[in-house]
Design an enzyme around this catalytic site. Structure first.
Site, PDB file in Angstrom:
ATOM      1  N   ARG A 157      26.685  35.741  38.323  1.00  0.00           N
ATOM      2  CA  ARG A 157      27.480  35.885  39.549  1.00  0.00           C
ATOM      3  C   ARG A 157      26.569  36.099  40.765  1.00  0.00           C
ATOM      4  NH1 ARG A 157      31.834  40.187  38.164  1.00  0.00           N
ATOM      5  NH2 ARG A 157      32.300  39.942  40.362  1.00  0.00           N
ATOM      6  N   GLN A 179      36.899  45.399  48.267  1.00  0.00           N
ATOM      7  CA  GLN A 179      36.696  45.651  46.836  1.00  0.00           C
ATOM      8  C   GLN A 179      35.711  44.618  46.285  1.00  0.00           C
ATOM      9  OE1 GLN A 179      40.765  46.512  44.819  1.00  0.00           O
ATOM     10  NE2 GLN A 179      41.207  45.408  46.705  1.00  0.00           N
ATOM     11  N   HIS A 205      33.573  48.947  45.738  1.00  0.00           N
ATOM     12  CA  HIS A 205      33.273  48.667  44.332  1.00  0.00           C
ATOM     13  C   HIS A 205      31.830  48.205  44.127  1.00  0.00           C
ATOM     14  CE1 HIS A 205      37.835  48.094  43.289  1.00  0.00           C
ATOM     15  NE2 HIS A 205      37.483  49.356  43.421  1.00  0.00           N
ATOM     16  N   THR A 265      44.490  40.870  47.684  1.00  0.00           N
ATOM     17  CA  THR A 265      44.261  41.746  46.530  1.00  0.00           C
ATOM     18  C   THR A 265      45.571  41.916  45.770  1.00  0.00           C
ATOM     19  OG1 THR A 265      43.531  43.943  45.785  1.00  0.00           O
ATOM     20  CG2 THR A 265      44.466  43.818  48.003  1.00  0.00           C
ATOM     21  N   SER A 266      45.472  41.950  44.422  1.00  0.00           N
ATOM     22  CA  SER A 266      46.675  41.941  43.590  1.00  0.00           C
ATOM     23  C   SER A 266      47.333  43.305  43.458  1.00  0.00           C
ATOM     24  CB  SER A 266      46.325  41.420  42.195  1.00  0.00           C
ATOM     25  OG  SER A 266      45.396  42.298  41.585  1.00  0.00           O
ATOM     26  N   ASN A 317      48.615  37.472  51.768  1.00  0.00           N
ATOM     27  CA  ASN A 317      48.253  37.125  50.395  1.00  0.00           C
ATOM     28  C   ASN A 317      48.883  35.778  50.038  1.00  0.00           C
ATOM     29  OD1 ASN A 317      47.428  37.266  47.691  1.00  0.00           O
ATOM     30  ND2 ASN A 317      47.927  39.441  47.537  1.00  0.00           N
ATOM     31  N   LEU A 318      48.284  35.139  49.047  1.00  0.00           N
ATOM     32  CA  LEU A 318      48.848  33.877  48.570  1.00  0.00           C
ATOM     33  C   LEU A 318      50.165  34.136  47.851  1.00  0.00           C
ATOM     34  CD1 LEU A 318      47.878  30.955  48.643  1.00  0.00           C
ATOM     35  CD2 LEU A 318      46.779  31.319  46.433  1.00  0.00           C
ATOM     36  N   GLU A 319      50.188  35.225  47.067  1.00  0.00           N
ATOM     37  CA  GLU A 319      51.409  35.640  46.355  1.00  0.00           C
ATOM     38  C   GLU A 319      51.603  37.125  46.613  1.00  0.00           C
ATOM     39  OE1 GLU A 319      50.557  34.846  42.291  1.00  0.00           O
ATOM     40  OE2 GLU A 319      50.394  32.680  42.637  1.00  0.00           O
TER      41      GLU A 319
HETATM   42  C1  BJW Z   1      44.546  34.696  47.587  1.00  0.00           C
HETATM   43  C2  BJW Z   1      43.977  33.448  47.542  1.00  0.00           C
HETATM   44  C3  BJW Z   1      43.800  32.825  48.767  1.00  0.00           C
HETATM   45  C4  BJW Z   1      44.102  34.130  45.538  1.00  0.00           C
HETATM   46  N1  BJW Z   1      44.175  33.439  49.884  1.00  0.00           N
HETATM   47  N2  BJW Z   1      44.918  35.283  48.712  1.00  0.00           N
HETATM   48  C5  BJW Z   1      45.514  55.809  39.383  1.00  0.00           C
HETATM   49  C6  BJW Z   1      44.731  56.400  40.374  1.00  0.00           C
HETATM   50  C7  BJW Z   1      43.342  56.315  40.310  1.00  0.00           C
HETATM   51  C8  BJW Z   1      42.718  55.626  39.281  1.00  0.00           C
HETATM   52  C9  BJW Z   1      43.493  55.046  38.284  1.00  0.00           C
HETATM   53  C10 BJW Z   1      44.874  55.133  38.334  1.00  0.00           C
HETATM   54  N3  BJW Z   1      45.369  54.468  37.287  1.00  0.00           N
HETATM   55  C11 BJW Z   1      44.334  53.968  36.569  1.00  0.00           C
HETATM   56  C12 BJW Z   1      43.172  54.295  37.143  1.00  0.00           C
HETATM   57  C13 BJW Z   1      41.817  53.921  36.629  1.00  0.00           C
HETATM   58  C14 BJW Z   1      41.277  52.583  37.046  1.00  0.00           C
HETATM   59  C15 BJW Z   1      42.394  51.589  37.303  1.00  0.00           C
HETATM   60  O1  BJW Z   1      42.785  51.291  38.419  1.00  0.00           O
HETATM   61  N4  BJW Z   1      42.921  50.964  36.264  1.00  0.00           N
HETATM   62  C16 BJW Z   1      44.010  49.968  36.435  1.00  0.00           C
HETATM   63  C17 BJW Z   1      43.674  48.738  35.638  1.00  0.00           C
HETATM   64  C18 BJW Z   1      45.314  50.612  36.140  1.00  0.00           C
HETATM   65  N5  BJW Z   1      40.442  52.730  38.226  1.00  0.00           N
HETATM   66  C19 BJW Z   1      39.180  53.086  38.118  1.00  0.00           C
HETATM   67  O2  BJW Z   1      38.649  53.321  37.049  1.00  0.00           O
HETATM   68  C20 BJW Z   1      38.397  53.228  39.422  1.00  0.00           C
HETATM   69  N6  BJW Z   1      37.772  54.508  39.484  1.00  0.00           N
HETATM   70  C21 BJW Z   1      38.489  55.625  39.627  1.00  0.00           C
HETATM   71  O3  BJW Z   1      39.684  55.600  39.683  1.00  0.00           O
HETATM   72  O4  BJW Z   1      37.760  56.787  39.748  1.00  0.00           O
HETATM   73  C22 BJW Z   1      38.472  58.037  39.846  1.00  0.00           C
HETATM   74  C23 BJW Z   1      39.211  58.261  41.131  1.00  0.00           C
HETATM   75  C24 BJW Z   1      40.511  58.726  41.113  1.00  0.00           C
HETATM   76  C25 BJW Z   1      41.219  58.951  42.281  1.00  0.00           C
HETATM   77  C26 BJW Z   1      40.617  58.717  43.512  1.00  0.00           C
HETATM   78  C27 BJW Z   1      39.334  58.273  43.536  1.00  0.00           C
HETATM   79  C28 BJW Z   1      38.650  58.009  42.342  1.00  0.00           C
HETATM   80  C29 BJW Z   1      37.269  52.208  39.487  1.00  0.00           C
HETATM   81  C30 BJW Z   1      37.778  50.819  39.611  1.00  0.00           C
HETATM   82  C31 BJW Z   1      36.615  49.829  39.630  1.00  0.00           C
HETATM   83  C32 BJW Z   1      37.109  48.408  39.665  1.00  0.00           C
HETATM   84  N7  BJW Z   1      36.038  47.515  39.574  1.00  0.00           N
HETATM   85  C33 BJW Z   1      36.327  46.086  39.475  1.00  0.00           C
HETATM   86  C34 BJW Z   1      35.219  45.394  38.669  1.00  0.00           C
HETATM   87  C35 BJW Z   1      33.921  45.390  39.345  1.00  0.00           C
HETATM   88  C36 BJW Z   1      32.973  44.637  38.514  1.00  0.00           C
HETATM   89  C37 BJW Z   1      33.045  43.155  38.709  1.00  0.00           C
HETATM   90  O5  BJW Z   1      33.155  42.678  39.835  1.00  0.00           O
HETATM   91  O6  BJW Z   1      32.958  42.499  37.698  1.00  0.00           O
HETATM   92  O7  BJW Z   1      36.472  45.537  40.780  1.00  0.00           O
HETATM   93  S1  BJW Z   1      37.879  45.724  38.731  1.00  0.00           S
HETATM   94  C38 BJW Z   1      38.168  44.260  39.635  1.00  0.00           C
HETATM   95  O8  BJW Z   1      39.471  44.418  40.219  1.00  0.00           O
HETATM   96  C39 BJW Z   1      37.129  44.238  40.737  1.00  0.00           C
HETATM   97  C40 BJW Z   1      38.013  44.039  41.942  1.00  0.00           C
HETATM   98  O9  BJW Z   1      37.382  44.564  43.107  1.00  0.00           O
HETATM   99  C41 BJW Z   1      39.295  44.733  41.594  1.00  0.00           C
HETATM  100  C42 BJW Z   1      40.488  44.291  42.364  1.00  0.00           C
HETATM  101  O10 BJW Z   1      40.811  42.966  42.096  1.00  0.00           O
HETATM  102  P1  BJW Z   1      41.410  42.052  43.240  1.00  0.00           P
HETATM  103  O11 BJW Z   1      40.432  41.938  44.329  1.00  0.00           O
HETATM  104  O12 BJW Z   1      42.747  42.551  43.604  1.00  0.00           O
HETATM  105  O13 BJW Z   1      41.479  40.609  42.509  1.00  0.00           O
HETATM  106  P2  BJW Z   1      42.620  39.948  41.601  1.00  0.00           P
HETATM  107  O14 BJW Z   1      42.007  38.816  40.890  1.00  0.00           O
HETATM  108  O15 BJW Z   1      43.340  40.968  40.810  1.00  0.00           O
HETATM  109  O16 BJW Z   1      43.688  39.400  42.652  1.00  0.00           O
HETATM  110  C43 BJW Z   1      43.398  38.298  43.499  1.00  0.00           C
HETATM  111  C44 BJW Z   1      44.425  38.249  44.613  1.00  0.00           C
HETATM  112  O17 BJW Z   1      44.031  37.234  45.516  1.00  0.00           O
HETATM  113  C45 BJW Z   1      45.838  37.897  44.143  1.00  0.00           C
HETATM  114  O18 BJW Z   1      46.754  38.804  44.760  1.00  0.00           O
HETATM  115  C46 BJW Z   1      46.074  36.477  44.678  1.00  0.00           C
HETATM  116  O19 BJW Z   1      47.425  36.255  45.109  1.00  0.00           O
HETATM  117  C47 BJW Z   1      45.164  36.458  45.865  1.00  0.00           C
HETATM  118  N8  BJW Z   1      44.657  35.139  46.230  1.00  0.00           N
HETATM  119  N9  BJW Z   1      43.753  33.127  46.172  1.00  0.00           N
HETATM  120  C48 BJW Z   1      44.767  34.666  49.778  1.00  0.00           C
HETATM  121  N10 BJW Z   1      43.260  31.580  48.809  1.00  0.00           N
END
Ligand code: BJW
Length: 234
Positions: free
Chosen positions: A57, A90, A113, A172-173, A197-199
């Site tokens: 990447r 993110q 992130h 973001t989703s 957002n797209l969706e």
């Molecule tokens: C378009 C388009 C176009 C497409 N035009 N749009 C509740 C509270 C707090 C934490 C948790 C909780 N419940 C669970 C947790 C734990 C966990 C979590 O969230 N789990 C869930 C799965 C439920 N979270 C964590 O562990 C986080 N840490 C944490 O919480 O620490 C403690 C804490 C607590 C409270 C406060 C503060 C801290 C850490 C999360 C780390 C996430 N890291 C990742 C991976 C990085 C590594 C890598 O890159 O490989 O980051 S996860 C991954 O998802 C990546 C992204 O940044 C992140 C978000 O994804 P994103 O950007 O939304 O992408 P997609 O693919 O999901 O969506 C794409 C979107 O684009 C879609 O909506 C499309 O419609 C749109 N789109 N084409 C416009 N052309």
């Protein structure tokens, strides 16, 4: 009258630059299970696989460019006269940084992130710039926030949300916390909330306005309306 803007971005803003989003319909992370490549446990179990995943990447970044949506936000940061603009991304790519560097507003971008172009010493936590590959048996890991790890700059982000008047969520989703909860923080401060957002995202009902379409179209158009004073922020 001060009008501060906080903008959360996700993978969708970089999609049209050619960077894949995360949550594809096959449920895989660019062909891998999330536990394998985006958790500290996955890294401990198979550092070669994880380093290879991020090396690929990181190399891909040399082949992509910021798009019209990144440039529009950089323009907004440079030209907004009524308060602060903060972009909280993110994304671990450097496309916002490259666009903002062109308008002298690189300090307006936070990578909650982490960043592909940074390395973290495993023992000391020291962070440094990194453009090449990382070795599976070396003493550095990608400066990426994996599941279960604390996202970066949280104090500064919550402060900005508490003082925000307009909150934009772009591409973001809404699957991953704490980022998915920012809209509620912004609402608590009385901010107007808009999703582009797209969706619709998982939290779409929490937004005052939803604008659906590709980021390269809807973001520049929205920024122009903001800069022209066509959008009234309460
Ligand atoms: C378009 C388009 C176009 C497409 N035009 N749009 C509740 C509270 C707090 C934490 C948790 C909780 N419940 C669970 C947790 C734990 C966990 C979590 O969230 N789990 C869930 C799965 C439920 N979270 C964590 O562990 C986080 N840490 C944490 O919480 O620490 C403690 C804490 C607590 C409270 C406060 C503060 C801290 C850490 C999360 C780390 C996430 N890291 C990742 C991976 C990085 C590594 C890598 O890159 O490989 O980051 S996860 C991954 O998802 C990546 C992204 O940044 C992140 C978000 O994804 P994103 O950007 O939304 O992408 P997609 O693919 O999901 O969506 C794409 C979107 O684009 C879609 O909506 C499309 O419609 C749109 N789109 N084409 C416009 N052309």
């Amino acid at each position: 009258m001060v009008r501060n803007i906080v903008i959360l971005t996700g993978a969708g803003i970089s999609a049209e630059s050619g960077v894949p989003t995360f949550r594809a319909s096959d449920g895989l992370w660019c062909g891998h299970r999330v536990e394998e490549v985006a958790t500290p446990e996955g890294f401990e179990a198979n550092p070669a696989l994880v380093q290879d995943f991020y090396n690929q990447r990181r190399r891909q970044l040399a082949l992509v460019e910021p798009n019209a949506a990144h440039h529009a936000l950089a323009k907004l940061a440079a030209e907004w006269q009524h308060g602060e603009v903060l972009v909280v991304t993110q994304n671990v790519d450097d496309l916002h940084d490259r666009a903002h560097a062109l308008t002298g507003t690189a300090d307006r971008v936070l990578h909650m992130h982490g960043e592909l172009l940074k390395a973290r010493q495993i023992e000391t936590g020291q962070v440094s710039d990194w453009t090449g590959d990382m070795a599976p048996d070396g003493d550095v890991r990608p400066h990426i926030v994996w599941f279960g790890e604390m996202p970066l700059d949280m104090e500064r982000i919550y402060e900005a949300l508490a003082e925000s008047h307009l909150f934009l969520s772009i591409g973001t989703s809404g699957n991953v916390y704490p980022a998915a909860g920012f809209v509620q923080e912004a609402r608590r401060s009385g901010a107007t909330t808009v999703e582009l957002n797209l969706e619709p995202s998982l939290g779409h009902s929490l937004f005052n306005e939803k604008i659906l379409g590709p980021a390269t179209e809807v973001v520049p158009a929205y920024v122009e309306r903001l800069l022209n004073g066509e959008i009234k922020i309460i």
